[in-house]
Each structure stands twice: as structure tokens, then as C-alpha cells.
Design a protein around this motif. Structure first.
Motif, PDB file in Angstrom:
ATOM      1  N   GLN A   8     -34.114  -1.671 -23.915  1.00  0.00           N
ATOM      2  CA  GLN A   8     -34.695  -0.149 -23.850  1.00  0.00           C
ATOM      3  C   GLN A   8     -34.184   0.103 -24.947  1.00  0.00           C
ATOM      4  O   GLN A   8     -34.109   1.086 -26.481  1.00  0.00           O
ATOM      5  N   MET A  42     -44.557   4.301  -8.426  1.00  0.00           N
ATOM      6  CA  MET A  42     -43.461   3.702  -9.224  1.00  0.00           C
ATOM      7  C   MET A  42     -42.833   2.453  -8.228  1.00  0.00           C
ATOM      8  O   MET A  42     -42.311   2.559  -7.640  1.00  0.00           O
ATOM      9  N   ARG A  60     -30.651   4.150 -13.762  1.00  0.00           N
ATOM     10  CA  ARG A  60     -30.097   4.022 -15.007  1.00  0.00           C
ATOM     11  C   ARG A  60     -29.492   4.824 -15.497  1.00  0.00           C
ATOM     12  O   ARG A  60     -28.531   5.303 -16.457  1.00  0.00           O
ATOM     13  N   ALA A  61     -31.311   5.429 -16.216  1.00  0.00           N
ATOM     14  CA  ALA A  61     -31.213   6.334 -17.168  1.00  0.00           C
ATOM     15  C   ALA A  61     -30.696   7.801 -17.672  1.00  0.00           C
ATOM     16  O   ALA A  61     -30.135   8.659 -18.039  1.00  0.00           O
ATOM     17  N   LYS A  62     -30.442   8.025 -15.553  1.00  0.00           N
ATOM     18  CA  LYS A  62     -30.126   9.332 -15.332  1.00  0.00           C
ATOM     19  C   LYS A  62     -28.509   9.330 -15.339  1.00  0.00           C
ATOM     20  O   LYS A  62     -28.519  10.487 -15.542  1.00  0.00           O
ATOM     21  N   SER A 121     -34.623   3.757 -13.796  1.00  0.00           N
ATOM     22  CA  SER A 121     -35.046   5.747 -14.219  1.00  0.00           C
ATOM     23  C   SER A 121     -33.609   6.239 -13.573  1.00  0.00           C
ATOM     24  O   SER A 121     -32.630   6.829 -13.772  1.00  0.00           O
ATOM     25  N   SER A 123     -32.212  -3.975 -13.919  1.00  0.00           N
ATOM     26  CA  SER A 123     -31.740  -2.691 -14.246  1.00  0.00           C
ATOM     27  C   SER A 123     -31.639  -2.747 -15.502  1.00  0.00           C
ATOM     28  O   SER A 123     -31.604  -2.112 -16.446  1.00  0.00           O
ATOM     29  N   TYR A 164     -32.981  -1.310 -19.022  1.00  0.00           N
ATOM     30  CA  TYR A 164     -32.062  -0.085 -19.646  1.00  0.00           C
ATOM     31  C   TYR A 164     -31.640  -0.745 -20.971  1.00  0.00           C
ATOM     32  O   TYR A 164     -31.941   0.171 -22.170  1.00  0.00           O
ATOM     33  N   ASP A 172     -38.919   0.047 -11.639  1.00  0.00           N
ATOM     34  CA  ASP A 172     -39.065   0.980 -12.546  1.00  0.00           C
ATOM     35  C   ASP A 172     -38.064   2.273 -11.677  1.00  0.00           C
ATOM     36  O   ASP A 172     -36.905   2.698 -13.079  1.00  0.00           O
ATOM     37  N   PHE A 173     -37.875   2.252 -10.545  1.00  0.00           N
ATOM     38  CA  PHE A 173     -37.083   3.532 -10.146  1.00  0.00           C
ATOM     39  C   PHE A 173     -35.896   3.104 -10.209  1.00  0.00           C
ATOM     40  O   PHE A 173     -35.105   4.093 -10.343  1.00  0.00           O
TER      41      PHE A 173
END
Length: 106
Positions: A48, A1, A11-13, A9, A41, A45, A5-6
Motif C-alpha cells: 500500500q 472487518m 500496522r498502519a497505527k 490497521s 500485514s 502494508y 484488515d484488522f
């Protein structure tokens, strides 16, 4: 990764900025990289989230269109029952062709 991408991810958490900085420090990010990847990010994000929102609106519009076509089809079937066979059958063919075209266009 990769690093972007890290950070996305994280941010998505739903981590806060301070928690993200701690996680990035643990994984070996430099101070300049942290600032850059926090900004990137956020952009990725948000893009997306907006893309997902647009696809949901498209699905809702497609469902509405199909529902209207089904109601009109029912009316055309009733007209076939009452004797307007040619108009009803041609109308059904046209409407169901539109539904088929809309379903396979993805």
C-alpha cells in the motif's frame, strides 16, 4: 472487518510487534494465526505504501508536463501576436488537445 484488515490497521497505527501481538491475543487470534497475519500485514502494508508513492510520482510528472505545455502555449500566443497566426493557432490546438487527453485519462 476480517483478520487481515484488522492486522493491517494495527500496522498502519504504528504499533510495535509486541503491541500488535497483545491486541491480536485480546481479539482471539491463535498463536499460528498471529505469526501468519503479522507476516501478511507487513506485505500488504508495504504494498500500500509503495502504491501511494508511485501515484504521487505520477502526479508530479503530470504537473510538470502541464507546466511545460502552458509555457509553450504562452510562446505560441506571443507568436500569434507577432503575425505567425496559423502556426501559433495550430500549435495551441495540438498542445491543448494533449493537456485535455492527459487530464481525462485517469
Amino acid at each position: 472487518m476480517n483478520k487481515l484488515d484488522f492486522s493491517v490497521s494495527l500496522r498502519a497505527k504504528g504499533l510495535s510487534k509486541d503491541e500488535m501481538i497483545k491486541e491480536m491475543n485480546v481479539n482471539g487470534f491463535d498463536a499460528s494465526e498471529i505469526k501468519y497475519y503479522l507476516k501478511k500485514s507487513d506485505e500488504v502494508y508495504i504494498n500500500q505504501l509503495l502504491a501511494n508513492k508511485e501515484s504521487r510520482n505520477l502526479t508530479k510528472t503530470n504537473r510538470t508536463f502541464k507546466s511545460v505545455v502552458l509555457v509553450i502555449s504562452l510562446l505560441l500566443l506571443v507568436s500569434v501576436f507577432f503575425g505567425y497566426a496559423s502556426i501559433g493557432l495550430i500549435g495551441l490546438f495540438i498542445l491543448w488537445s494533449l493537456v485535455k487527453f492527459g487530464s481525462y485519462r485517469r
